[in-house]
Design a protein around this motif. Structure first.
Motif, short mmCIF file in Angstrom:
data_model
loop_
_atom_site.label_atom_id
_atom_site.label_comp_id
_atom_site.label_asym_id
_atom_site.label_seq_id
_atom_site.Cartn_x
_atom_site.Cartn_y
_atom_site.Cartn_z
N GLU A 64 0.93 -1.16 -0.05
CA GLU A 64 -0.02 -0.18 0.31
C GLU A 64 0.82 1.12 0.20
O GLU A 64 2.33 1.61 0.04
CB GLU A 64 -1.13 0.19 1.07
N ILE A 65 0.68 2.50 -0.93
CA ILE A 65 0.93 3.27 -0.90
C ILE A 65 0.56 4.64 -0.78
O ILE A 65 -0.85 4.55 -1.18
CB ILE A 65 2.00 3.54 -2.15
N SER A 66 0.81 5.69 -1.01
CA SER A 66 0.24 6.74 -1.11
C SER A 66 1.25 7.82 -1.76
O SER A 66 2.12 7.41 -2.24
CB SER A 66 -0.24 7.77 0.39
N GLY A 67 0.40 8.98 -2.67
CA GLY A 67 1.32 9.54 -2.99
C GLY A 67 0.84 10.35 -4.49
O GLY A 67 -0.54 10.84 -3.90
N THR A 68 1.61 10.81 -5.27
CA THR A 68 0.68 11.78 -6.32
C THR A 68 0.58 11.24 -8.10
O THR A 68 1.51 9.95 -8.01
CB THR A 68 1.11 12.94 -6.60
N VAL A 69 -0.12 11.49 -8.32
CA VAL A 69 0.07 10.80 -9.91
C VAL A 69 0.55 11.35 -10.48
O VAL A 69 0.62 12.43 -10.80
CB VAL A 69 -1.87 10.46 -10.41
N ARG A 70 1.33 10.63 -11.82
CA ARG A 70 2.71 11.08 -12.45
C ARG A 70 2.32 11.35 -13.12
O ARG A 70 2.24 11.74 -14.40
CB ARG A 70 3.60 10.28 -12.45
N ARG A 71 2.06 9.60 -13.71
CA ARG A 71 1.85 9.86 -15.25
C ARG A 71 0.00 8.30 -15.09
O ARG A 71 0.11 7.59 -14.70
CB ARG A 71 1.91 9.21 -16.40
N VAL A 72 -0.70 8.52 -16.12
CA VAL A 72 -1.40 7.25 -16.28
C VAL A 72 -1.43 6.88 -17.96
O VAL A 72 -0.91 7.69 -18.51
CB VAL A 72 -3.55 8.03 -16.24
N GLY A 73 -2.36 5.56 -18.08
CA GLY A 73 -2.20 5.19 -19.09
C GLY A 73 -3.58 5.43 -19.81
O GLY A 73 -4.40 6.53 -19.78
N PRO A 74 -3.50 5.30 -21.93
CA PRO A 74 -4.23 5.90 -22.39
C PRO A 74 -5.66 5.48 -21.95
O PRO A 74 -6.72 6.08 -22.67
CB PRO A 74 -3.61 5.35 -23.73
N GLY A 75 -6.20 3.96 -21.46
CA GLY A 75 -7.49 3.79 -20.94
C GLY A 75 -7.42 4.73 -19.67
O GLY A 75 -8.92 4.10 -19.43
N VAL A 76 -7.02 5.09 -19.33
CA VAL A 76 -7.32 5.81 -17.70
C VAL A 76 -8.07 6.93 -18.53
O VAL A 76 -7.74 7.66 -18.78
CB VAL A 76 -5.81 5.60 -17.07
N SER A 77 -9.46 7.15 -17.20
CA SER A 77 -10.18 8.21 -17.64
C SER A 77 -10.44 9.29 -16.06
O SER A 77 -10.16 9.85 -16.42
CB SER A 77 -11.99 7.67 -17.89
N ARG A 78 -10.67 7.85 -15.16
CA ARG A 78 -10.50 8.44 -13.97
C ARG A 78 -9.98 9.54 -13.27
O ARG A 78 -9.94 10.95 -12.20
CB ARG A 78 -11.05 7.63 -13.10
N TRP A 79 -8.11 9.38 -13.26
CA TRP A 79 -7.12 9.77 -12.77
C TRP A 79 -5.68 10.89 -13.81
O TRP A 79 -6.01 10.60 -15.32
CB TRP A 79 -6.44 9.00 -11.92
N ARG A 80 -5.94 11.74 -13.20
CA ARG A 80 -4.57 12.94 -14.20
C ARG A 80 -3.68 13.20 -13.61
O ARG A 80 -3.78 12.96 -11.97
CB ARG A 80 -5.63 14.13 -14.60
#
Length: 325
Positions: A64-80
């Protein structure tokens, strides 16, 4: 990136900081810059060579972790990029970056520090799935939580209390029992001085506990069944007192009880996605309104990861131990 890896796997396995290639996001994956990683007993077992990661998971520990989204895959819609998140992993959390399926990512609850949020995913998902889904805990029922001072126990006390249940828990020594009571436990049993079966039966006018959440395993099996009410549910999620136990089946039959064992790490992706979604729906509002809060004993740098494991092994931690890059 830097990651905490296991050198010399086996009972004498040690942790050290290594340089590894950063993760790559697949179609539905999220890459997260880690703010903190929770330390769990499963990590200790993996380091000792007793709990290998599932196929496809990283070789280094961290569930388990916490952190900040760095990048997402092309099929990801919720996270930025830039979103503050937590995540439930199959492994690899002891690193500066992780990659995880989008369905296992949750937002940091309102009002929770980004680092402290790493104390939530594993415990919250474990408790909701085992106490509510499997254990079917209802308002007004009694639940016995073993190890109330641990990372899972501190969250289990708070969730069960918020759901309107009566909570009994075990802990060692007057300071730890007092802190468990402050978290909301109705009955705190000092396992060094008291018999938990007798204490639970006394508190429930002889009925026993409707649900028992057990991290002890084999050594406590018979006593846990004796602590059950009629129709009670024993849910075993750990083996701190061994893999094997002895059970008088007449005790189980007389109580019309059930014994269920579960693991979270090795669940299929669709099951984990459901558990994570249920946890966000039902537990995250309790965190946001302050009824459930992460309990963090210590924040320890990656370079001192071995000390973090030794602290957890010692039994001195109250709540979670976190690793920070």
């Amino acid at each position: 990136m830097r990651a905490v890896t296991i050198s010399g796997p086996g009972p004498s396995g040690k942790l050290s900081v290594s340089s590894l290639n950063p993760p790559i996001a697949g179609q539905r994956d999220v890459v997260i810059t880690v703010a903190a990683a929770g330390v769990n007993r499963a990590d200790l077992l993996q380091r000792a060579g007793y709990y290998p990661p599932p196929a496809g998971a990283p070789d280094w520990p961290g569930l388990e972790i916490s952190g900040t989204v760095r990048r997402v895959g092309p099929g990801v819609s919720r996270w930025r990029a830039g979103d503050r998140v937590t995540a439930l992993l199959e492994g690899g959390g002891y690193a500066e970056e992780v990659v995880v399926r989008e369905s296992q990512v949750l937002p940091v609850p309102d009002g929770v520090d980004l680092v402290d949020a790493a104390a939530l995913p594993e415990a919250a998902c474990t408790v909701w799935n085992n106490v509510v889904d499997v254990g079917r805990l209802q308002p007004g029922e009694w639940v016995l939580v073993h190890g109330g001072s641990g990372g899972i126990g501190t969250i289990a006390i708070q969730i069960a209390r918020a759901l309107g249940a009566h909570v009994a828990t075990t802990a060692g020594g007057p300071e730890r029992t007092a802190r468990c009571a402050a978290l909301g436990a109705d009955l705190v049993i000092d396992h060094r001085e008291q018999d938990f079966v007798d204490e639970v039966r006394r508190a429930t006018d002889g009925r026993g506990a409707d649900v028992v959440l057990d991290l002890l395993g084999g050594g406590a099996l018979g006593d846990n069944v004796r602590a059950l009410a009629r129709g009670g549910r024993l849910v075993v999620i750990g083996m701190q007192q061994g893999r094997r136990g002895e059970l008088d089946l007449s005790d189980l039959l007389a109580r019309r009880g059930t014994v269920t064992g579960t693991l979270l790490r090795s669940r299929p992706a669709d099951e984990k996605a459901r558990i994570v979604a249920d946890t966000e729906q039902h537990v995250w509002p309790l965190v946001a309104d302050g009824r459930v809060r992460p309990v963090v004993h210590a924040r320890i740098p990656f370079a001192e990861a071995q000390s973090a494991h030794e602290l957890l092994e010692s039994g001195e931690a109250f709540g979670k131990v976190l690793l920070v890059p």
